[in-house]
Design an enzyme around this catalytic site. Structure first.
Site, PDB file in Angstrom:
ATOM      1  N   ARG A 146      46.368  40.643  34.463  1.00 11.60           N
ATOM      2  CA  ARG A 146      45.408  41.400  35.348  1.00 11.60           C
ATOM      3  C   ARG A 146      45.962  42.835  35.064  1.00 11.60           C
ATOM      4  O   ARG A 146      45.144  43.632  35.250  1.00 11.60           O
ATOM      5  CB  ARG A 146      45.667  41.035  36.568  1.00 11.60           C
ATOM      6  CG  ARG A 146      45.137  39.873  37.292  1.00 11.60           C
ATOM      7  CD  ARG A 146      45.708  39.802  38.689  1.00 11.60           C
ATOM      8  NE  ARG A 146      44.825  40.044  39.758  1.00 11.60           N
ATOM      9  CZ  ARG A 146      44.056  39.298  40.496  1.00 11.60           C
ATOM     10  NH1 ARG A 146      43.957  37.970  40.087  1.00 11.60           N
ATOM     11  NH2 ARG A 146      43.177  39.857  41.064  1.00 11.60           N
ATOM     12  N   TYR A 149      43.217  45.509  33.642  1.00 12.32           N
ATOM     13  CA  TYR A 149      42.548  46.282  34.936  1.00 12.32           C
ATOM     14  C   TYR A 149      43.382  47.319  35.879  1.00 12.32           C
ATOM     15  O   TYR A 149      43.137  48.294  35.930  1.00 12.32           O
ATOM     16  CB  TYR A 149      41.645  45.057  35.658  1.00 12.32           C
ATOM     17  CG  TYR A 149      40.837  45.681  36.704  1.00 12.32           C
ATOM     18  CD1 TYR A 149      39.563  46.077  36.567  1.00 12.32           C
ATOM     19  CD2 TYR A 149      41.323  45.401  38.317  1.00 12.32           C
ATOM     20  CE1 TYR A 149      38.809  46.499  37.396  1.00 12.32           C
ATOM     21  CE2 TYR A 149      40.497  45.897  39.055  1.00 12.32           C
ATOM     22  CZ  TYR A 149      39.260  46.373  38.924  1.00 12.32           C
ATOM     23  OH  TYR A 149      38.338  46.614  39.969  1.00 12.32           O
ATOM     24  N   ASP A 277      48.097  36.342  40.983  1.00 12.04           N
ATOM     25  CA  ASP A 277      46.869  36.510  41.842  1.00 12.04           C
ATOM     26  C   ASP A 277      47.890  36.927  43.149  1.00 12.04           C
ATOM     27  O   ASP A 277      48.679  36.306  43.712  1.00 12.04           O
ATOM     28  CB  ASP A 277      46.546  34.928  42.270  1.00 12.04           C
ATOM     29  CG  ASP A 277      45.421  35.198  43.112  1.00 12.04           C
ATOM     30  OD1 ASP A 277      44.249  34.788  42.427  1.00 12.04           O
ATOM     31  OD2 ASP A 277      45.375  35.564  44.290  1.00 12.04           O
TER      32      ASP A 277
END
Ligand code: NAD
Ligand code: UDP
Length: 331
Positions: A146, A149, A277
């Site tokens: 991730r 980003y 997550d």
């Protein structure tokens, strides 16, 4: 002193989900809108209804390249936003954040425009503080899947503050939390669009992990209101400011609400939780309340019903699948 021309506003990523709603609102407010997009995750369809408005202009352009236009305000929204989309080409994602911000800040410097950055709750990573306040520095894995980003957005924030300190640019930084509504891409993999499409098709809703992870969902109209209010604040207010809905839900609760609201007979399918997550996410919006006089007014059920109507219409028009295909081609 009154201005000789209407306010000229550049919206990068203007053909995307949020950008199209923002462009619409800015036109209603009397601005001229220049919408710039490379159609990576957005599409012309989202702004088709604005094309006949003489105050609206659409340009295909990648913000990784410099742009020479004359504008008074810039909303920098260009960037793939869903985890599925931004991981398709991670290098392109981080370049869009960093080079895009650099180019738009350069444009703001040359024109004297005020510039707003759509940053994200992802700058907090997998947070260890709940709810998240702007003073929290975050818990981001710099080398995870991730991070293209998260770190791209963090670097863009740094660039904004350095351009402000070094060149006196008028900046605003908004940290957006999960936002949903009509014109989300039906295949963007985000939880709201995915669950609704699955429920409408009678497919199992794919709950990742045990579904106990939380998010807070803000309806798009509320978010657009917050963005325009932020742009209108006094030059002394720079942010960063959290924009989102402070009511927290588990993904399991969201799934059950969507099944209920669609009247679907879909079941749940449990799949592995993606890497990194975040377990919990919820904004503290005291700063937005104080500085913008804003808080989101749309209840989750009301926003979901409007979003469900949009996806139902897409399916009726046979666009659910073709939209998926165009995404795969452009991504
Ligand atoms: P979106 O994918 O619908 O919109 C992004 C738009 O940017 C698309 O139209 C895409 O084609 C365009 N784009 C991507 N790369 C570009 C490039 N290099 N040059 C020009 N255009 C480019 O996503 P969205 O939800 O509307 O997100 C808009 C912004 O808000 C993003 O910056 C995102 O990071 C931020 N944000 C959104 C959310 C959310 O929940 N929707 C949450 C946090 C932050
Ligand atoms: N999620 C899920 N099923 C899906 C898509 C997402 O359970 O089909 C979960 C995901 O694991 C995350 C949450 O929903 O915990 C929100 O995911 P999304 O991609 O919408 O946004 P994020 O907040 O993670 O950027």
């Amino acid at each position: 002193m009154t201005s000789l021309h209407p306010r000229r506003v550049l919206v990068t990523g203007g053909a995307g989900f949020l950008g199209s709603h923002l462009s619409e609102q800015l036109l209603l407010d009397g601005a001229e809108v220049l919408c710039v997009d490379n159609f990576l995750t957005g599409n012309r369809q989202n702004v088709a209804h604005l094309l006949s408005n003489p105050a609206f202009e659409l340009i295909r352009h990648d913000v990784c390249e410099p742009l020479r236009v004359e504008v008074d305000e810039i909303y920098n929204l260009a960037c793939p936003a869903s985890p599925v989309h931004y991981q398709v080409s991670p290098t392109q994602t981080i370049k869009t954040s960093v080079l895009g911000a650099t180019n738009m800040l350069g444009l703001a410097r040359r024109t004297g425009a005020k510039i707003l950055q759509s940053s994200t709750s992802e700058v907090y990573g997998d947070p260890e503080m709940h709810p998240q306040r702007e003073s929290y520095w975050g818990n981001v894995n710099p080398i995870g899947v991730r991070s293209c980003y998260d770190e791209g957005k963090r670097c863009a924030e740094t660039l904004f503050f350095d351009y402000h300190r070094q060149y006196g640019l008028r900046i605003k930084v908004a940290r957006l939390f999960n936002t949903y509504g009509p014109r989300m891409h039906p295949a963007d993999g985000r939880v709201v669009s995915t669950f609704i499409m699955q429920a409408l098709r009678g497919e199992a809703l794919t709950v990742f992990g045990d579904g106990q992870q939380t998010r807070s969902f803000c309806y798009v109209d509320d978010l657009v209101e917050a963005l325009t209010r932020l742009m209108a604040t006094d030059d002394a207010f720079l942010g960063p400011v959290n924009l989102g809905n402070p009511v927290e839900f588990t993904m399991l609760e969201l799934a059950m609400r969507i099944i209920d609201l669609t009247g679907s007979r879909s079941k749940l399918q449990y799949l592995a939780l993606p890497q990194d997550d975040p377990v919990r996410r919820c904004p503290d919006i005291a700063l937005a309340r104080g500085q913008l006089g804003w808080s989101p007014g749309t209840r989750l059920d009301d926003g979901l019903v409007r979003t469900i109507c949009y996806f139902e219409e897409l399916l009726e028009r046979g666009l659910g699948d073709s939209a998926e295909l165009s995404l795969v081609r452009t991504a």
